[in-house]
Write a protein that holds these residues in place. Sequence first.
Motif, PDB file in Angstrom:
ATOM      1  N   LEU A 228     -22.348  -9.450 -25.297  1.00  0.00           N
ATOM      2  CA  LEU A 228     -21.136 -10.272 -25.345  1.00  0.00           C
ATOM      3  C   LEU A 228     -20.317 -10.165 -24.061  1.00  0.00           C
ATOM      4  CD1 LEU A 228     -20.111  -9.535 -29.032  1.00  0.00           C
ATOM      5  CD2 LEU A 228     -20.661 -11.794 -28.098  1.00  0.00           C
ATOM      6  N   GLY A 229     -20.202  -8.973 -23.516  1.00  0.00           N
ATOM      7  CA  GLY A 229     -19.343  -8.766 -22.357  1.00  0.00           C
ATOM      8  C   GLY A 229     -19.937  -9.265 -21.058  1.00  0.00           C
ATOM      9  N   VAL A 230     -21.248  -9.210 -20.935  1.00  0.00           N
ATOM     10  CA  VAL A 230     -21.880  -9.578 -19.671  1.00  0.00           C
ATOM     11  C   VAL A 230     -22.354 -11.025 -19.672  1.00  0.00           C
ATOM     12  CG1 VAL A 230     -23.817  -9.100 -18.118  1.00  0.00           C
ATOM     13  CG2 VAL A 230     -22.504  -7.211 -19.101  1.00  0.00           C
ATOM     14  N   PHE A 231     -22.979 -11.493 -20.767  1.00  0.00           N
ATOM     15  CA  PHE A 231     -23.466 -12.880 -20.732  1.00  0.00           C
ATOM     16  C   PHE A 231     -23.202 -13.681 -21.997  1.00  0.00           C
ATOM     17  CE2 PHE A 231     -26.957  -9.785 -20.884  1.00  0.00           C
ATOM     18  CZ  PHE A 231     -27.496  -9.997 -22.154  1.00  0.00           C
ATOM     19  N   GLY A 294     -31.431 -19.860 -20.788  1.00  0.00           N
ATOM     20  CA  GLY A 294     -30.623 -20.777 -21.590  1.00  0.00           C
ATOM     21  C   GLY A 294     -29.136 -20.514 -21.438  1.00  0.00           C
ATOM     22  N   LEU A 295     -28.771 -19.231 -21.406  1.00  0.00           N
ATOM     23  CA  LEU A 295     -27.361 -18.872 -21.241  1.00  0.00           C
ATOM     24  C   LEU A 295     -26.843 -19.275 -19.860  1.00  0.00           C
ATOM     25  CD1 LEU A 295     -27.532 -15.336 -22.859  1.00  0.00           C
ATOM     26  CD2 LEU A 295     -26.413 -17.337 -23.836  1.00  0.00           C
ATOM     27  N   ILE A 296     -27.666 -19.068 -18.844  1.00  0.00           N
ATOM     28  CA  ILE A 296     -27.283 -19.462 -17.482  1.00  0.00           C
ATOM     29  C   ILE A 296     -27.142 -20.982 -17.395  1.00  0.00           C
ATOM     30  CG2 ILE A 296     -28.091 -19.576 -15.078  1.00  0.00           C
ATOM     31  CD1 ILE A 296     -29.439 -16.807 -15.614  1.00  0.00           C
ATOM     32  N   ARG A 297     -28.071 -21.701 -17.999  1.00  0.00           N
ATOM     33  CA  ARG A 297     -28.031 -23.167 -17.984  1.00  0.00           C
ATOM     34  C   ARG A 297     -26.766 -23.684 -18.676  1.00  0.00           C
ATOM     35  NH1 ARG A 297     -32.614 -23.694 -19.714  1.00  0.00           N
ATOM     36  NH2 ARG A 297     -32.189 -23.901 -21.949  1.00  0.00           N
ATOM     37  N   ASN A 298     -26.450 -23.105 -19.835  1.00  0.00           N
ATOM     38  CA  ASN A 298     -25.248 -23.521 -20.562  1.00  0.00           C
ATOM     39  C   ASN A 298     -23.983 -23.227 -19.767  1.00  0.00           C
ATOM     40  OD1 ASN A 298     -26.820 -24.380 -22.702  1.00  0.00           O
ATOM     41  ND2 ASN A 298     -26.567 -22.473 -23.869  1.00  0.00           N
ATOM     42  N   ALA A 299     -23.976 -22.057 -19.115  1.00  0.00           N
ATOM     43  CA  ALA A 299     -22.801 -21.689 -18.320  1.00  0.00           C
ATOM     44  C   ALA A 299     -22.623 -22.642 -17.146  1.00  0.00           C
ATOM     45  CB  ALA A 299     -22.933 -20.250 -17.827  1.00  0.00           C
ATOM     46  N   LYS A 300     -23.724 -23.030 -16.528  1.00  0.00           N
ATOM     47  CA  LYS A 300     -23.635 -23.932 -15.376  1.00  0.00           C
ATOM     48  C   LYS A 300     -23.232 -25.343 -15.785  1.00  0.00           C
ATOM     49  CE  LYS A 300     -26.413 -21.725 -11.831  1.00  0.00           C
ATOM     50  NZ  LYS A 300     -27.496 -21.900 -10.832  1.00  0.00           N
ATOM     51  N   GLU A 301     -23.643 -25.757 -16.987  1.00  0.00           N
ATOM     52  CA  GLU A 301     -23.287 -27.092 -17.468  1.00  0.00           C
ATOM     53  C   GLU A 301     -21.782 -27.220 -17.706  1.00  0.00           C
ATOM     54  OE1 GLU A 301     -25.701 -27.708 -20.901  1.00  0.00           O
ATOM     55  OE2 GLU A 301     -27.515 -28.198 -19.755  1.00  0.00           O
ATOM     56  N   LEU A 319      -9.376 -16.441 -23.513  1.00  0.00           N
ATOM     57  CA  LEU A 319     -10.521 -17.206 -23.007  1.00  0.00           C
ATOM     58  C   LEU A 319     -11.673 -17.129 -24.004  1.00  0.00           C
ATOM     59  CD1 LEU A 319     -10.833 -18.763 -20.310  1.00  0.00           C
ATOM     60  CD2 LEU A 319     -12.113 -16.789 -19.443  1.00  0.00           C
ATOM     61  N   LYS A 320     -12.233 -18.283 -24.339  1.00  0.00           N
ATOM     62  CA  LYS A 320     -13.331 -18.306 -25.304  1.00  0.00           C
ATOM     63  C   LYS A 320     -14.547 -17.554 -24.778  1.00  0.00           C
ATOM     64  CE  LYS A 320     -16.158 -21.422 -28.111  1.00  0.00           C
ATOM     65  NZ  LYS A 320     -16.477 -22.837 -28.431  1.00  0.00           N
ATOM     66  N   ASP A 321     -14.834 -17.728 -23.500  1.00  0.00           N
ATOM     67  CA  ASP A 321     -15.960 -17.033 -22.863  1.00  0.00           C
ATOM     68  C   ASP A 321     -15.417 -16.218 -21.701  1.00  0.00           C
ATOM     69  OD1 ASP A 321     -18.230 -16.136 -21.620  1.00  0.00           O
ATOM     70  OD2 ASP A 321     -19.020 -18.104 -21.090  1.00  0.00           O
ATOM     71  N   ALA A 322     -15.205 -14.928 -21.940  1.00  0.00           N
ATOM     72  CA  ALA A 322     -14.661 -14.038 -20.906  1.00  0.00           C
ATOM     73  C   ALA A 322     -15.764 -13.220 -20.232  1.00  0.00           C
ATOM     74  CB  ALA A 322     -13.624 -13.101 -21.506  1.00  0.00           C
ATOM     75  N   SER A 323     -17.003 -13.653 -20.356  1.00  0.00           N
ATOM     76  CA  SER A 323     -18.137 -12.856 -19.892  1.00  0.00           C
ATOM     77  C   SER A 323     -18.214 -12.802 -18.372  1.00  0.00           C
ATOM     78  CB  SER A 323     -19.449 -13.433 -20.433  1.00  0.00           C
ATOM     79  OG  SER A 323     -19.730 -14.682 -19.839  1.00  0.00           O
ATOM     80  N   LEU A 324     -18.930 -11.817 -17.888  1.00  0.00           N
ATOM     81  CA  LEU A 324     -19.172 -11.696 -16.450  1.00  0.00           C
ATOM     82  C   LEU A 324     -19.993 -12.871 -15.943  1.00  0.00           C
ATOM     83  CD1 LEU A 324     -18.828  -9.907 -13.927  1.00  0.00           C
ATOM     84  CD2 LEU A 324     -20.965  -8.784 -14.542  1.00  0.00           C
ATOM     85  N   LEU A 325     -20.919 -13.357 -16.749  1.00  0.00           N
ATOM     86  CA  LEU A 325     -21.721 -14.525 -16.356  1.00  0.00           C
ATOM     87  C   LEU A 325     -20.819 -15.713 -16.056  1.00  0.00           C
ATOM     88  CD1 LEU A 325     -24.318 -16.154 -15.977  1.00  0.00           C
ATOM     89  CD2 LEU A 325     -24.407 -16.445 -18.470  1.00  0.00           C
ATOM     90  N   ARG A 326     -19.812 -15.964 -16.894  1.00  0.00           N
ATOM     91  CA  ARG A 326     -18.883 -17.068 -16.662  1.00  0.00           C
ATOM     92  C   ARG A 326     -18.190 -16.913 -15.318  1.00  0.00           C
ATOM     93  NH1 ARG A 326     -18.631 -21.697 -16.957  1.00  0.00           N
ATOM     94  NH2 ARG A 326     -19.380 -21.537 -19.097  1.00  0.00           N
ATOM     95  N   PHE A 327     -17.782 -15.703 -14.987  1.00  0.00           N
ATOM     96  CA  PHE A 327     -17.127 -15.422 -13.701  1.00  0.00           C
ATOM     97  C   PHE A 327     -18.070 -15.743 -12.544  1.00  0.00           C
ATOM     98  CE2 PHE A 327     -15.833 -12.819 -10.140  1.00  0.00           C
ATOM     99  CZ  PHE A 327     -14.443 -12.805 -10.189  1.00  0.00           C
ATOM    100  N   LEU A 328     -19.313 -15.280 -12.636  1.00  0.00           N
ATOM    101  CA  LEU A 328     -20.268 -15.467 -11.543  1.00  0.00           C
ATOM    102  C   LEU A 328     -20.609 -16.943 -11.340  1.00  0.00           C
ATOM    103  CD1 LEU A 328     -22.722 -12.501 -12.278  1.00  0.00           C
ATOM    104  CD2 LEU A 328     -20.831 -12.566 -10.644  1.00  0.00           C
TER     105      LEU A 328
END
Length: 574
Positions: A228-231, A294-301, A319-328
Amino acid sequence: MVAVAISTVTLTGVNLHTRFHSSRFSSHSKRSSSTIRCQAVNGDKKKQSSSSSSRNVFDNASNLLTNLLSGGSLGNMPIAEGAVTDLFDRPLFFSLYDWFLEHGSVYKLAFGPKAFVVVSDPIVARHILRENAFSYDKGVLADILEPIMGKGLIPADLETWKQRRRVIAPGFHTSYLEAMVKLFTSCSERTVLKIDKLLEGEGYSGQKSIELDLEAEFSNLALDIIGLGVFNYDFGSVTNESPVIKAVYGTLFEAEHRSTFYIPYWKFPLARWIVPRQRKFQDDLKVINTCLDGLIRNAKESREETDVEKLQQRDYSNLKDASLLRFLVDMRGVDVDDRQLRDDLMTMLIAGHETTAAVLTWAVFLLAQNPDKMKKAQAEVDSVLGTGKPTFELLKKLQYIRLIVVEALRLYPQPPLLIRRSLKSDVLPGGHKGDKDGYTIPAGTDVFISVYNLHRSPYFWDRPDDFEPERFLVENKNEEIEGWAGFDPSRSPGALYPNEIISDFAFLPFGGGPRKCVGDQFALMESTVALTMLLQNFDVELKGTPESVELVTGATIHTKNGLWCNLRKRSFAH
């Protein structure tokens, strides 16, 4: 979290190896590793190294080979001739400690066709990790980790590491960590509720208790938090099983297998297709990579590109998505390819999961043997929280709990060894009681920084084998040791947790220097919240004696068969 992950080295076919554990996947977890009986805090460390008279032909042949091939390459450095058979009896880092007391803070370890330099001194560790950091890389580590982590922070070459570190480090900013404390709390609640339900099955009486493997529970909890925290992916592993969870553990077990098997047969042509376990490994990687892709694709979309400063000013609490992936993904000017992002996420998944579970396991193990300290910890929790939940601000008031976490890391460092390889010739300082002119090492020298030795050194710690969380509050100048600045809590103002700066590299729970763990505060806060909520809600006792808890060592230090405890609901808790 990241730098604390996996240190693996092959010694003439005998390995200090990685171990990954979950009771739910025990069919995968048969191990050839050496085990010891944990005796209270200090284990079986006092066992002496095998004398030359007791060494067998195998040991003598190994030492002869080392002397022939590398005997003169390290000049005036003391030599500890390794008894290879010792490694079948107990973990390597116990032998490294014995040789440290015998040969000093810097010595050459002779094993088979290879020699290693073992460092057990903060002055020398500081030189390698901070003052001359870019003259060293991680050596043999990348060979084993590259098929799994690719170019993630741990196995990455120096140039890739520099690029990714600049991108990832800003993601662990204060607002993110504040939001993560809420996440740590909600995930820990899952574990508390699970235990409550198990107790309800026993009648939920104050006299009732249940037996539970807390190491397995901590492992599940850590996996949920990292997901949850990272991606922004909920493994739900505290209560569920899924193909992705099974694939994660399958991948971890394969990493263990590769670090302990004598011949790297998986490198042979067609092995990945012919050997069943290698086919399964490829299938497991495919499941995880598909999930991450899939998670990366969704984040980029849903990307909202902006500057780093604005990213750090977001309202992470809502923030609904506070993950590190969202930040990156949202960081402006960083158009990293999906493969690199996936490598980053995979590295943090593996590194962050195993370490936290180990820290919590040994913290409970130590507290269970010290009832007075257990009561003191629970009294602090009751005073600060009552029946409430941890928050970022309240975490600052839980001083004793934080010190318990770092003292557990001192006694059971994760990992017990840091591995480096010199990229060019260097002159190491002599360190305490070493040669004043230092020791010249050629390019390509493999170095073990023994964190275990540093953390239990009788030269830099009072009563080093005792469990004393309070020790981190006391200044220790020790001016008799030339070149070491001593231990001074005021040296790092505002720090919630003791670190390598406060201790001048005598305490290295997350490494030090430029390649220090990027997620250290994440891991420490996660451990603090989880331990707090466990102690708030339950009384915990070891099921058996401390001696019955067997230790397995590798990248991190774990139990062989889990940490089985009796848990009873506290009368104070709601």
